[in-house]
Design a protein around this motif. Structure first.
Motif, mmCIF file in Angstrom:
data_model
loop_
_atom_site.group_PDB
_atom_site.id
_atom_site.type_symbol
_atom_site.label_atom_id
_atom_site.label_comp_id
_atom_site.label_asym_id
_atom_site.label_seq_id
_atom_site.Cartn_x
_atom_site.Cartn_y
_atom_site.Cartn_z
ATOM 1 N N ILE A 206 -32.329 -1.854 4.837
ATOM 2 C CA ILE A 206 -31.276 -2.721 5.369
ATOM 3 C C ILE A 206 -30.957 -2.228 6.777
ATOM 4 C CG2 ILE A 206 -28.893 -3.488 5.113
ATOM 5 C CD1 ILE A 206 -29.216 -3.150 2.098
ATOM 6 N N GLN A 207 -31.067 -3.132 7.743
ATOM 7 C CA GLN A 207 -30.867 -2.780 9.146
ATOM 8 C C GLN A 207 -29.405 -2.426 9.435
ATOM 9 O OE1 GLN A 207 -33.405 -2.505 11.320
ATOM 10 N NE2 GLN A 207 -34.751 -2.997 9.606
ATOM 11 N N ALA A 208 -29.195 -1.643 10.485
ATOM 12 C CA ALA A 208 -27.839 -1.311 10.919
ATOM 13 C C ALA A 208 -27.151 -2.595 11.364
ATOM 14 C CB ALA A 208 -27.893 -0.320 12.076
ATOM 15 N N ARG A 209 -25.838 -2.674 11.116
ATOM 16 C CA ARG A 209 -25.094 -3.870 11.487
ATOM 17 C C ARG A 209 -23.621 -3.528 11.645
ATOM 18 N NH1 ARG A 209 -23.951 -7.392 6.181
ATOM 19 N NH2 ARG A 209 -23.254 -5.716 4.834
ATOM 20 N N THR A 210 -22.876 -4.494 12.103
ATOM 21 C CA THR A 210 -21.430 -4.337 12.222
ATOM 22 C C THR A 210 -20.772 -5.222 11.174
ATOM 23 O OG1 THR A 210 -21.585 -3.924 14.589
ATOM 24 C CG2 THR A 210 -19.442 -4.567 13.765
ATOM 25 N N THR A 211 -19.810 -4.683 10.478
ATOM 26 C CA THR A 211 -19.060 -5.439 9.484
ATOM 27 C C THR A 211 -17.583 -5.404 9.877
ATOM 28 O OG1 THR A 211 -18.716 -5.747 7.112
ATOM 29 C CG2 THR A 211 -18.691 -3.490 7.926
ATOM 30 N N VAL A 212 -16.745 -6.096 9.138
ATOM 31 C CA VAL A 212 -15.316 -6.145 9.447
ATOM 32 C C VAL A 212 -14.537 -5.587 8.269
ATOM 33 C CG1 VAL A 212 -13.355 -7.639 9.995
ATOM 34 C CG2 VAL A 212 -15.617 -8.160 10.913
ATOM 35 N N ARG A 213 -13.598 -4.707 8.573
ATOM 36 C CA ARG A 213 -12.730 -4.124 7.548
ATOM 37 C C ARG A 213 -11.342 -4.714 7.712
ATOM 38 N NH1 ARG A 213 -9.171 0.481 7.270
ATOM 39 N NH2 ARG A 213 -9.014 1.137 5.101
ATOM 40 N N PHE A 214 -10.735 -5.126 6.601
ATOM 41 C CA PHE A 214 -9.350 -5.597 6.620
ATOM 42 C C PHE A 214 -8.502 -4.575 5.897
ATOM 43 C CE2 PHE A 214 -5.766 -7.785 4.584
ATOM 44 C CZ PHE A 214 -5.122 -8.260 5.709
ATOM 45 N N LYS A 215 -7.490 -4.083 6.594
ATOM 46 C CA LYS A 215 -6.551 -3.154 5.980
ATOM 47 C C LYS A 215 -5.213 -3.873 5.880
ATOM 48 C CE LYS A 215 -4.354 1.317 6.410
ATOM 49 N NZ LYS A 215 -4.057 2.447 7.281
ATOM 50 N N PRO A 216 -4.742 -4.154 4.668
ATOM 51 C CA PRO A 216 -3.484 -4.889 4.528
ATOM 52 C C PRO A 216 -2.301 -4.092 5.053
ATOM 53 C CG PRO A 216 -4.317 -4.197 2.382
ATOM 54 C CD PRO A 216 -5.340 -3.804 3.398
ATOM 55 N N GLY A 217 -1.323 -4.820 5.594
ATOM 56 C CA GLY A 217 -0.111 -4.207 6.114
ATOM 57 C C GLY A 217 0.918 -3.967 5.014
ATOM 58 N N LYS A 218 1.965 -3.275 5.367
ATOM 59 C CA LYS A 218 3.003 -2.864 4.423
ATOM 60 C C LYS A 218 3.638 -4.058 3.716
ATOM 61 C CE LYS A 218 7.489 -0.561 4.319
ATOM 62 N NZ LYS A 218 8.527 0.078 5.121
ATOM 63 N N TYR A 219 4.055 -5.077 4.468
ATOM 64 C CA TYR A 219 4.759 -6.206 3.873
ATOM 65 C C TYR A 219 3.846 -7.061 2.995
ATOM 66 C CZ TYR A 219 8.292 -4.679 7.131
ATOM 67 O OH TYR A 219 9.191 -3.907 7.822
ATOM 68 N N LEU A 220 2.572 -7.196 3.369
ATOM 69 C CA LEU A 220 1.626 -7.928 2.538
ATOM 70 C C LEU A 220 1.423 -7.202 1.219
ATOM 71 C CD1 LEU A 220 -0.397 -10.204 2.050
ATOM 72 C CD2 LEU A 220 -2.099 -8.850 3.283
ATOM 73 N N LEU A 221 1.243 -5.887 1.282
ATOM 74 C CA LEU A 221 1.065 -5.104 0.056
ATOM 75 C C LEU A 221 2.289 -5.192 -0.849
ATOM 76 C CD1 LEU A 221 -0.775 -1.894 1.284
ATOM 77 C CD2 LEU A 221 -1.650 -3.652 -0.239
ATOM 78 N N GLU A 222 3.479 -5.113 -0.250
ATOM 79 C CA GLU A 222 4.705 -5.218 -1.040
ATOM 80 C C GLU A 222 4.809 -6.588 -1.695
ATOM 81 O OE1 GLU A 222 7.896 -4.297 1.638
ATOM 82 O OE2 GLU A 222 7.494 -2.133 1.571
ATOM 83 N N ALA A 223 4.455 -7.639 -0.972
ATOM 84 C CA ALA A 223 4.559 -8.991 -1.497
ATOM 85 C C ALA A 223 3.605 -9.225 -2.672
ATOM 86 C CB ALA A 223 4.277 -10.006 -0.392
ATOM 87 N N ILE A 224 2.381 -8.720 -2.580
ATOM 88 C CA ILE A 224 1.419 -8.969 -3.663
ATOM 89 C C ILE A 224 1.597 -8.036 -4.846
ATOM 90 C CG2 ILE A 224 -0.292 -9.983 -2.118
ATOM 91 C CD1 ILE A 224 -1.860 -7.391 -2.259
ATOM 92 N N ASN A 225 2.367 -6.976 -4.676
ATOM 93 C CA ASN A 225 2.557 -6.016 -5.768
ATOM 94 C C ASN A 225 3.949 -6.114 -6.404
ATOM 95 O OD1 ASN A 225 0.042 -4.548 -5.980
ATOM 96 N ND2 ASN A 225 0.456 -3.946 -3.881
ATOM 97 N N LYS A 226 4.656 -7.200 -6.210
ATOM 98 C CA LYS A 226 5.962 -7.398 -6.841
ATOM 99 C C LYS A 226 5.817 -7.785 -8.280
ATOM 100 C CE LYS A 226 8.942 -8.348 -2.996
ATOM 101 N NZ LYS A 226 9.866 -9.233 -2.374
#
Length: 91
Positions: free
Chosen positions: A71-91
């Motif tokens: 598999i060739q080298a490539r660039t991917t995208v990482r998403f790191k959720p923010g504090k308020y998003l994490l709080e909202a989905i974990n209620k």
């Protein structure tokens, strides 16, 4: 949710026509794509951060045949959720 559903929800939430909401969403996707190509990070405080991340080349296996594949080298995208998003989905 697919793109059409997102456009409809955006139109409803922002009080826009679907045509306008589609233009906004397309413009947003273009801007994000351009930033990722330039290897720039996008940070939306409270929501999350998109970061382009390089991946090195590596050996893998074809799941059907079991033969090794490079598999060739490539660039991917990482998403790191923010504090308020994490709080909202974990209620």
């Amino acid at each position: 949710m697919n793109k059409a559903e997102l456009i409809e929800a955006l139109a409803d939430k922002a009080g826009l026509q679907k045509k306008e909401a589609k233009k906004v969403l397309d413009a947003y996707m273009d801007i994000v794509t351009e930033c990722m190509i330039r290897k720039e990070e996008i940070s939306l405080i409270g929501f999350g951060t998109l970061t382009p991340r390089p991946q090195s080349s590596r050996m893998a296996r074809n799941p059907k045949t079991g033969t090794p594949v490079m598999i060739q080298a490539r660039t991917t995208v990482r998403f790191k959720p923010g504090k308020y998003l994490l709080e909202a989905i974990n209620k």
